[in-house]
Design an enzyme around this catalytic site. Structure first.
Site, mmCIF file in Angstrom:
data_model
loop_
_atom_site.group_PDB
_atom_site.id
_atom_site.type_symbol
_atom_site.label_atom_id
_atom_site.label_comp_id
_atom_site.label_asym_id
_atom_site.label_seq_id
_atom_site.Cartn_x
_atom_site.Cartn_y
_atom_site.Cartn_z
ATOM 1 N N LYS A 198 -25.060 -9.429 0.978
ATOM 2 C CA LYS A 198 -23.856 -8.754 0.493
ATOM 3 C C LYS A 198 -22.737 -8.801 1.525
ATOM 4 O O LYS A 198 -21.550 -8.773 1.163
ATOM 5 C CB LYS A 198 -24.173 -7.320 0.064
ATOM 6 C CG LYS A 198 -24.773 -6.425 1.151
ATOM 7 C CD LYS A 198 -23.758 -5.621 1.910
ATOM 8 C CE LYS A 198 -24.402 -4.767 2.986
ATOM 9 N NZ LYS A 198 -23.416 -3.974 3.738
ATOM 10 N N THR A 255 -19.604 -2.930 -0.560
ATOM 11 C CA THR A 255 -19.140 -3.770 0.540
ATOM 12 C C THR A 255 -18.088 -4.775 0.093
ATOM 13 O O THR A 255 -17.229 -5.169 0.884
ATOM 14 C CB THR A 255 -20.339 -4.503 1.177
ATOM 15 O OG1 THR A 255 -21.395 -3.568 1.398
ATOM 16 C CG2 THR A 255 -19.960 -5.114 2.501
#
Length: 340
Positions: A198, A255
């Site tokens: 991620k 994120t």
């Protein structure tokens, strides 16, 4: 080890933003926290000012938190160890200190990344470098949890994955409070890979936003990035179901969209024309995705897993490819079914 009681003392290994936030999480619950902090100026700030001004400024810390120079001092009478050392430096730390840790307490891996060349996650590094007596107590924490918001006592939920459920349950009881909720899982591989990939995808999203490509482009990057992550996790023996939880979709969305993300900000800075060296030198904190992009590129070469977005991030950072050319390459690939 399980139960509802809180530990009397916890050790946090690492004095960066997230390590400090986890120390404050425990400290606000009345737990004595001993931190091992490598940087002298950070130790002094924590001990004298009750604030980690170099890495988490503006967040007052509990007076139950102390910072120590020696690892052995930080480990005295501890009931849980939280490792919050950046992945590139984790192996050397363990090799130097592997005989010091207590045997019968949870050893919790809180960093996200994949080591270059070895392609090991923190759990795999620990499994290789720690004596066998420690391995049954290993666990990891992953999920959407910005350090600043954890330190500010904002509502946060994460997953603790462990080989032994007893360890995961112990960590759950030790860390959870009304504002920090810990769920229990058993897929360390999936949780750690999701937490690493991620960060690379967040660089892509930051770059896309930095160029003003719009919400459509960012949504596509997140969704197709999730497809890349799924392929890798399955190839490495993890569970698809992990990706639908906090360690997967939860952390990915945070994120890739949250401006507090160092990885997102790195991508945005790249879009503004800054070099990766300039970006690194301008920040005290490390954007984990910069290192992980190289690991993922190496991993997809070995496993033959198709990860074009992550590959594009690698080429921008390490091969000098322009972001516009990387986007053109992604958009001009052969059309196909949406399959994951």
């Amino acid at each position: 080890m399980t139960g509802t009681r809180k530990p009397k003392r916890v050790t946090v290994v690492g004095g960066g933003a997230f390590g400090t936030a986890l120390a404050q999480l425990c400290g606000r619950q009345g737990v004595e926290v001993r931190m091992w902090v490598m940087e002298e100026h950070a130790r002094d700030a924590i001990n004298n000012d009750h604030e980690n001004k170099p890495f988490l400024p503006g967040c007052p810390l509990s007076d139950t938190i102390t910072a120590h120079k020696e690892v052995s001092e930080a480990l005295v009478d501890t009931e849980m160890v939280l490792f919050v050392i950046p992945t590139p430096f984790f192996r050397s730390f363990l090799v130097a200190n592997r005989t010091l840790f207590p045997v019968d307490v949870p050893l919790v891996l809180c960093s996200k990344g994949i080591e270059n060349d070895s392609l090991d996650t923190p759990y795999e590094i620990a499994s290789e470098e720690l004596p066998g007596k420690y391995l049954r107590n290993l666990a990891c924490i992953s999920g959407p949890s910005f350090a600043l918001e954890v330190a500010q006592n904002q509502p946060t939920s994460v997953t603790c994955a462990a080989v032994r459920e007893e360890i995961a349950l112990t960590v759950q009881h030790y860390l959870s409070d009304i504002m920090f909720r810990v769920y229990v899982g058993d897929d360390i591989i999936g949780a750690e890979l999701a937490g690493a990939v991620k960060n690379v995808l967040a660089i892509a999203c930051g770059a896309s936003d930095g160029f003003g490509f719009g919400y459509d482009a960012r949504a596509a990057l997140i969704t197709r990035g999730l497809a890349e992550l799924r392929r890798l996790v399955v190839a490495k023996g993890g569970k698809e179901s992990t990706l639908m939880g906090l360690a997967g979709v939860g952390d990915l969305v945070l994120t890739c969209t949250g401006t507090l993300s160092r990885n997102y900000q790195t991508g945005k800075a790249l879009a503004e024309g800054k070099s990766i060296d300039d970006i690194r030198n301008s920040s005290k904190a490390i954007a984990e995705g910069v290192f992980t992009a190289k690991s993922i590129y190496q991993m997809q070469e070995r496993t033959k897993v198709d990860m074009p977005i992550c590959g594009a991030v690698y080429k921008v950072i390490y091969e000098g490819c322009s972001i516009k050319d990387a986007l053109h390459t992604l958009q001009s690939r052969e059309l196909k079914k949406e399959g994951y």
